[in-house]
Design an enzyme around this catalytic site. Structure first.
Site, PDB file in Angstrom:
ATOM      1  N   LYS A   1      -4.815  -4.483  15.724  1.00 33.77           N
ATOM      2  CA  LYS A   1      -5.577  -3.419  15.057  1.00 33.77           C
ATOM      3  C   LYS A   1      -6.635  -2.847  16.012  1.00 33.77           C
ATOM      4  O   LYS A   1      -6.895  -1.638  16.008  1.00 33.77           O
ATOM      5  CB  LYS A   1      -6.209  -3.944  13.768  1.00 33.77           C
TER       6      LYS A   1
ATOM      7  N   TYR B   1      -2.980 -10.687  15.103  1.00 36.71           N
ATOM      8  CA  TYR B   1      -2.836  -9.538  14.210  1.00 36.71           C
ATOM      9  C   TYR B   1      -4.057  -8.617  14.325  1.00 36.71           C
ATOM     10  O   TYR B   1      -3.918  -7.393  14.460  1.00 36.71           O
ATOM     11  CB  TYR B   1      -2.660 -10.057  12.776  1.00 36.71           C
TER      12      TYR B   1
ATOM     13  N   ILE C   1      11.328   0.152   7.475  1.00 38.22           N
ATOM     14  CA  ILE C   1      12.525  -0.532   7.970  1.00 38.22           C
ATOM     15  C   ILE C   1      13.269  -1.158   6.786  1.00 38.22           C
ATOM     16  O   ILE C   1      14.456  -1.437   6.850  1.00 38.22           O
ATOM     17  CB  ILE C   1      12.109  -1.603   9.018  1.00 38.22           C
ATOM     18  N   SER C   2      12.542  -1.358   5.687  1.00 37.66           N
ATOM     19  CA  SER C   2      13.123  -1.962   4.467  1.00 37.66           C
ATOM     20  C   SER C   2      13.534  -0.867   3.487  1.00 37.66           C
ATOM     21  O   SER C   2      13.122   0.289   3.614  1.00 37.66           O
ATOM     22  CB  SER C   2      12.105  -2.859   3.775  1.00 37.66           C
TER      23      SER C   2
ATOM     24  N   LEU D   1       0.834  -1.207   0.000  1.00 38.81           N
ATOM     25  CA  LEU D   1       0.000   0.000   0.000  1.00 38.81           C
ATOM     26  C   LEU D   1       0.867   1.254   0.000  1.00 38.81           C
ATOM     27  O   LEU D   1       0.488   2.277  -0.584  1.00 38.81           O
ATOM     28  CB  LEU D   1      -0.945   0.005   1.208  1.00 38.81           C
TER      29      LEU D   1
ATOM     30  N   SER E   1      -7.718  -2.942  10.127  1.00 39.36           N
ATOM     31  CA  SER E   1      -7.986  -4.061   9.208  1.00 39.36           C
ATOM     32  C   SER E   1      -9.354  -4.664   9.493  1.00 39.36           C
ATOM     33  O   SER E   1      -9.863  -4.610  10.621  1.00 39.36           O
ATOM     34  CB  SER E   1      -6.912  -5.130   9.406  1.00 39.36           C
ATOM     35  N   ASN E   2      -9.911  -5.279   8.476  1.00 39.64           N
ATOM     36  CA  ASN E   2     -11.157  -6.049   8.662  1.00 39.64           C
ATOM     37  C   ASN E   2     -10.952  -7.172   9.688  1.00 39.64           C
ATOM     38  O   ASN E   2     -11.926  -7.676  10.238  1.00 39.64           O
ATOM     39  CB  ASN E   2     -11.632  -6.607   7.320  1.00 39.64           C
TER      40      ASN E   2
HETATM   41  P1  NAI Z   1       3.061  -4.784   3.738  1.00 38.30           P
HETATM   42  O1  NAI Z   1       3.417  -5.912   4.620  1.00 38.30           O
HETATM   43  O2  NAI Z   1       3.290  -4.917   2.280  1.00 38.30           O
HETATM   44  O3  NAI Z   1       3.797  -3.452   4.243  1.00 38.30           O
HETATM   45  C1  NAI Z   1       4.061  -3.170   5.591  1.00 38.30           C
HETATM   46  C2  NAI Z   1       5.394  -2.459   5.672  1.00 38.30           C
HETATM   47  O4  NAI Z   1       5.680  -2.182   7.043  1.00 38.30           O
HETATM   48  C3  NAI Z   1       6.547  -3.292   5.100  1.00 38.30           C
HETATM   49  O5  NAI Z   1       7.194  -2.592   4.061  1.00 38.30           O
HETATM   50  C4  NAI Z   1       7.453  -3.514   6.292  1.00 38.30           C
HETATM   51  O6  NAI Z   1       8.840  -3.494   5.970  1.00 38.30           O
HETATM   52  C5  NAI Z   1       7.071  -2.350   7.205  1.00 38.30           C
HETATM   53  N1  NAI Z   1       7.411  -2.642   8.593  1.00 38.30           N
HETATM   54  C6  NAI Z   1       7.203  -3.804   9.266  1.00 38.30           C
HETATM   55  N2  NAI Z   1       7.714  -3.709  10.505  1.00 38.30           N
HETATM   56  C7  NAI Z   1       8.270  -2.483  10.612  1.00 38.30           C
HETATM   57  C8  NAI Z   1       8.973  -1.819  11.644  1.00 38.30           C
HETATM   58  N3  NAI Z   1       9.232  -2.387  12.837  1.00 38.30           N
HETATM   59  N4  NAI Z   1       9.406  -0.564  11.406  1.00 38.30           N
HETATM   60  C9  NAI Z   1       9.178   0.034  10.200  1.00 38.30           C
HETATM   61  N5  NAI Z   1       8.526  -0.550   9.203  1.00 38.30           N
HETATM   62  C10 NAI Z   1       8.074  -1.805   9.397  1.00 38.30           C
HETATM   63  O7  NAI Z   1       1.520  -4.470   4.032  1.00 38.30           O
HETATM   64  P2  NAI Z   1       0.480  -3.646   3.148  1.00 38.30           P
HETATM   65  O8  NAI Z   1      -0.355  -4.603   2.415  1.00 38.30           O
HETATM   66  O9  NAI Z   1       1.169  -2.576   2.420  1.00 38.30           O
HETATM   67  O10 NAI Z   1      -0.440  -3.021   4.288  1.00 38.30           O
HETATM   68  C11 NAI Z   1      -0.149  -1.771   4.867  1.00 38.30           C
HETATM   69  C12 NAI Z   1      -0.934  -1.610   6.154  1.00 38.30           C
HETATM   70  O11 NAI Z   1      -2.329  -1.757   5.876  1.00 38.30           O
HETATM   71  C13 NAI Z   1      -0.587  -2.648   7.216  1.00 38.30           C
HETATM   72  O12 NAI Z   1      -0.624  -2.025   8.479  1.00 38.30           O
HETATM   73  C14 NAI Z   1      -1.708  -3.673   7.100  1.00 38.30           C
HETATM   74  O13 NAI Z   1      -1.945  -4.299   8.345  1.00 38.30           O
HETATM   75  C15 NAI Z   1      -2.884  -2.789   6.686  1.00 38.30           C
HETATM   76  N6  NAI Z   1      -3.870  -3.530   5.906  1.00 38.30           N
HETATM   77  C16 NAI Z   1      -3.618  -3.877   4.607  1.00 38.30           C
HETATM   78  C17 NAI Z   1      -4.563  -4.560   3.869  1.00 38.30           C
HETATM   79  C18 NAI Z   1      -4.372  -4.858   2.418  1.00 38.30           C
HETATM   80  O14 NAI Z   1      -5.327  -5.308   1.781  1.00 38.30           O
HETATM   81  N7  NAI Z   1      -3.205  -4.625   1.837  1.00 38.30           N
HETATM   82  C19 NAI Z   1      -5.843  -4.982   4.477  1.00 38.30           C
HETATM   83  C20 NAI Z   1      -5.997  -4.566   5.859  1.00 38.30           C
HETATM   84  C21 NAI Z   1      -5.038  -3.861   6.525  1.00 38.30           C
HETATM   85  C1  15L Z   2      -5.220  -7.805   5.886  1.00 43.79           C
HETATM   86  O1  15L Z   2      -5.334  -7.245   6.973  1.00 43.79           O
HETATM   87  C2  15L Z   2      -3.897  -8.098   5.295  1.00 43.79           C
HETATM   88  O2  15L Z   2      -2.955  -7.104   5.594  1.00 43.79           O
HETATM   89  C3  15L Z   2      -3.960  -8.301   3.789  1.00 43.79           C
HETATM   90  O3  15L Z   2      -2.742  -8.903   3.359  1.00 43.79           O
HETATM   91  C4  15L Z   2      -5.137  -9.200   3.410  1.00 43.79           C
HETATM   92  O4  15L Z   2      -4.980 -10.460   3.971  1.00 43.79           O
HETATM   93  C5  15L Z   2      -6.420  -8.574   3.913  1.00 43.79           C
HETATM   94  O5  15L Z   2      -6.346  -8.300   5.304  1.00 43.79           O
HETATM   95  C6  15L Z   2      -7.660  -9.441   3.668  1.00 43.79           C
HETATM   96  O6  15L Z   2      -8.400  -9.710   4.597  1.00 43.79           O
HETATM   97  O7  15L Z   2      -7.879  -9.809   2.505  1.00 43.79           O
END
Ligand code: NAI
Ligand code: 15L
Length: 264
Positions: free
Chosen positions: A138, A134, A33-34, A13, A109-110
């Protein structure tokens, strides 16, 4: 908006917003962090571990708003969630308070409500029913957001994101999908809104089958445009009909609700 901070900028995202918010703020400060590559025009790139409080307080300096995406985004060991999600989110809120940041978008998150059945239509009053550790992180983030608004006037929109990917990946996502375009417009609406207090809303496109209602958050002014219907025929051809007795089908959280406790 002068400077908008995005945590988790190297993630799925984060990358969508890095592209989609170009020109929205004078400066996008990107943090993870990456590795995030080199800073482009109007960007600042700051590598930071969210569990390091002093580093996060520095990171947030001079920012007007924060999109807090950083952390572990799936089920994981409690000790890992403790550092990245519990401590990391606390550090972001504490840094916001100390630096006078007005508004945060918290990527909830959902899975904070994943143990509700798919037959229910939920709004912001729905009982928290996390489907995983997880999901518990949230619920905690939403509680922290509520506390920081009530006590310190730091506003938050906690968005219970459904499934934000270029396309829905399975039958469940026909209900939970949010398009990247709708996600970008949601972030803009959140930071353009006159006031938000602490608002909980659902990050979902206007799909035909929906489990979540955002009527209570109409004042945010978000107008999502996409729908998973465009993908229905392909998804239904690819994935067999679901067994309605399967817990992964009964509950909104799908596999997160159906799987057992995460063992380290
Ligand atoms: P992702 O896993 O691709 O990105 C998360 C980022 O957080 C990663 O780049 C990771 O390196 C960074 N991170 C992890 N630990 C860290 C730390 N200690 N310090 C700094 N950075 C750290 O996840 P995505 O899909 O981009 O999701 C972003 C956010 O949205 C997350 O919080 C996730 O829980 C939430 N979310 C995403 C959904 C989706 O459909 N993509 C659905 C529901 C929630
Ligand atoms: C989340 O919270 C996760 O970050 C994402 O990777 C998907 O699993 C999403 O929910 C989902 O429910 O589809």
């Amino acid at each position: 908006m002068k400077r908008l901070l995005i945590t988790g900028a190297a993630g799925n995202l984060g990358k969508i917003l890095r592209e989609g918010l170009k020109g929205y703020a004078d400066i996008l400060r990107l943090s993870d962090i990456s590795d995030m590559g080199e800073a482009g025009p109007n960007e600042e790139v700051v590598k930071c571990d969210l569990s390091d409080r002093a580093a996060v307080i520095d990171l947030v300096k001079d920012c007007d708003g924060i999109v807090h995406l950083g952390g572990i985004s799936i089920e994981a060991a409690f000790d890992d969630l403790l550092q990245a999600n519990f401590l990391g989110t606390y550090n972001v809120y504490e840094a916001a308070r100390q630096n006078g940041v007005k508004r945060i978008m918290f990527a909830s998150s959902n899975h904070a409500i994943g143990f509700h059945k798919r037959t229910e239509l939920l709004d912001d009053k729905a009982e928290l029913r996390p489907d995983s550790l997880y999901g518990v992180t949230k619920c905690y983030g939403e509680a922290l957001a509520s506390y920081y608004y009530d006590k310190f006037d730091v506003e938050t929109v906690s968005v219970r994101i459904g499934s934000c990917f270029p396309e829905p990946k399975d039958r469940r996502m026909l209900a939970t999908w949010m398009s990247p375009r709708d996600f970008i417009s949601l972030i803009k609406a959140i930071f353009d809104a006159a006031m938000t207090g602490h608002t909980v809303m659902y990050g979902v496109s206007p799909n035909k089958s929906v489990w979540w209602n955002n009527d209570h958050a109409a004042f945010i002014g978000w107008q999502p445009q996409d729908s998973s219907e465009a993908f229905r025929a392909d998804i239904e051809a690819k994935f067999p009909e679901e067994d309605r007795h399967d817990p992964a089908v009964i509950y909104q959280g799908g596999g997160f609700a159906a799987r057992g406790h995460f063992e380290d």
